[in-house]
Design a protein around this motif. Structure first.
Motif, mmCIF file in Angstrom:
data_model
loop_
_atom_site.group_PDB
_atom_site.id
_atom_site.type_symbol
_atom_site.label_atom_id
_atom_site.label_comp_id
_atom_site.label_asym_id
_atom_site.label_seq_id
_atom_site.Cartn_x
_atom_site.Cartn_y
_atom_site.Cartn_z
ATOM 1 N N ARG A 1 0.825 -1.061 0.001
ATOM 2 C CA ARG A 1 0.065 -0.054 -0.040
ATOM 3 C C ARG A 1 0.695 1.317 -0.022
ATOM 4 N N THR A 2 2.179 1.163 0.694
ATOM 5 C CA THR A 2 2.720 2.431 0.760
ATOM 6 C C THR A 2 3.305 2.731 -0.794
ATOM 7 N N LYS A 3 3.611 1.718 -1.612
ATOM 8 C CA LYS A 3 4.083 1.953 -3.019
ATOM 9 C C LYS A 3 2.823 2.730 -3.593
ATOM 10 N N ASP B 1 0.458 4.473 -2.760
ATOM 11 C CA ASP B 1 0.072 5.997 -2.602
ATOM 12 C C ASP B 1 0.868 6.928 -3.453
#
Length: 329
Positions: A143-145, A147
């Motif tokens: 998920r951090t990617k 974003d």
């Protein structure tokens, strides 16, 4: 046919159309604050195709402003990504102090947990596009990617983006060849394509599981073969070379399929030839010419393969398709 539902505001009284469209968008995507200068007699249409874990919805509507506000997010968050693709018209999108314009065939990823505003318009004509809803947990990327995608416009005209567009436009243009049971399988292929596209945009291909990369590669290979069935040089070796893999690896990719790569190519060519033989518009075209059109260089080889596949010669098949069965004498 795939499971799908259809909605048209023209089926409702003018006074009710915009309110029903609001409800429809809330069910399809997420609760939104909608405004339009045409609200008194709103024109919109939408089809929703159910692929099990994912939903695809081709749509057309008059100019519209969407707002996903923090208050609406607190009230209801389906925890999904929305992929928006204009076909005619443009989206003016803003997140906080960031603004971009998304034109036709540009792919945009939205997060149901983030606030945004979209103004969709196509002058006085209807805006049209394709939306895709995918649960966050299903995209094979951190998920951090992901974003980092929300301010990117990804081209749908080249590379994996073009492959995704081809996949979506073919599915949405005609669902009749598919059974409801095909929905989940097509949904898996769609999610793999989306994952590959996002990974490519973020340059994080290693984050995708090998099985997803293989399925995406297989889709690319199938798409390439479909476009080149006319070429008699379309062999497993040639296909492997174009895609930068070994012939043995190509055969390995097809081990989970119902046919070998060579058998699948032959089947696709025969199906195209069979379709042409039943077309009244080209009933005067010689059978050997139809065979050559689909990569069969020897008429005898085509006739034998066609008879083995369909139980009769190409000539008899054409006669029966266009004129009916021969009378018994």
């Amino acid at each position: 046919m795939l499971t799908e539902t259809e909605f048209r505001t023209e089926d409702l009284p003018a006074a009710d159309r915009f309110d029903f469209w609001k409800e429809r968008m809330a069910r399809t995507h997420a609760p939104l604050d909608l405004h339009s200068e045409y609200a008194e007699d709103y024109q919109a249409q939408q089809r929703v195709l159910d692929f099990g874990t994912a939903h695809v919805w081709p749509t057309a509507y008059q100019s519209l402003r969407f707002r996903r506000t923090p208050k609406l997010i607190r009230q209801s968050d389906p925890e999904q990504y929305h992929i928006g693709i204009p076909l005619q018209g443009a989206n003016r999108i803003s997140w906080g102090d960031q603004k971009i314009v998304q034109g036709p065939y540009e792919i945009q990823v939205f997060d149901s947990s983030q606030a945004f505003e979209i103004n969709s318009a196509n002058g006085r004509d209807l805006f049209s596009g394709i939306g895709v809803e995918v649960p966050k947990a299903l995209l094979h990327l951190p998920r951090t990617k992901l974003d980092g995608l929300f301010t990117q416009r990804i081209s749908g005209r080249v590379g994996i983006g073009a492959l995704l567009m081809q996949f979506l436009t073919q599915l949405t243009s005609d669902t009749s060849p598919y059974q409801p049971s095909d929905g989940p399988r097509l949904g898996t292929a769609l999610i793999d394509l989306l994952s590959a596209l996002c990974a490519h945009a973020l340059e994080t291909d290693r984050a995708i599981p090998p099985e997803s990369r293989n399925r995406t590669l297989l889709l690319r290979i199938r798409s390439y073969v479909q476009r080149n069935l006319h070429d008699p040089r379309l062999t497993p070796g040639a296909i492997a070379a174009v895609h930068g893999i070994s012939t043995s690896y190509l055969h390995c990719l097809f081990r989970t399929e119902q046919e070998t790569v060579a058998a699948w190519i032959r089947h696709q060519r025969l199906e195209r030839a069979r379709r042409d033989l039943t077309d009244p518009a080209i009933c005067t075209v010689a059978i050997h010419a139809i065979a050559a059109r689909w990569g069969f260089t020897r008429a005898g080889d085509f006739s034998r393969a066609f008879r083995a596949a369909y139980g009769m010669t190409p000539k008899d098949y054409r006669h029966q398709a266009l004129l009916g069965p021969k009378p018994i004498t």
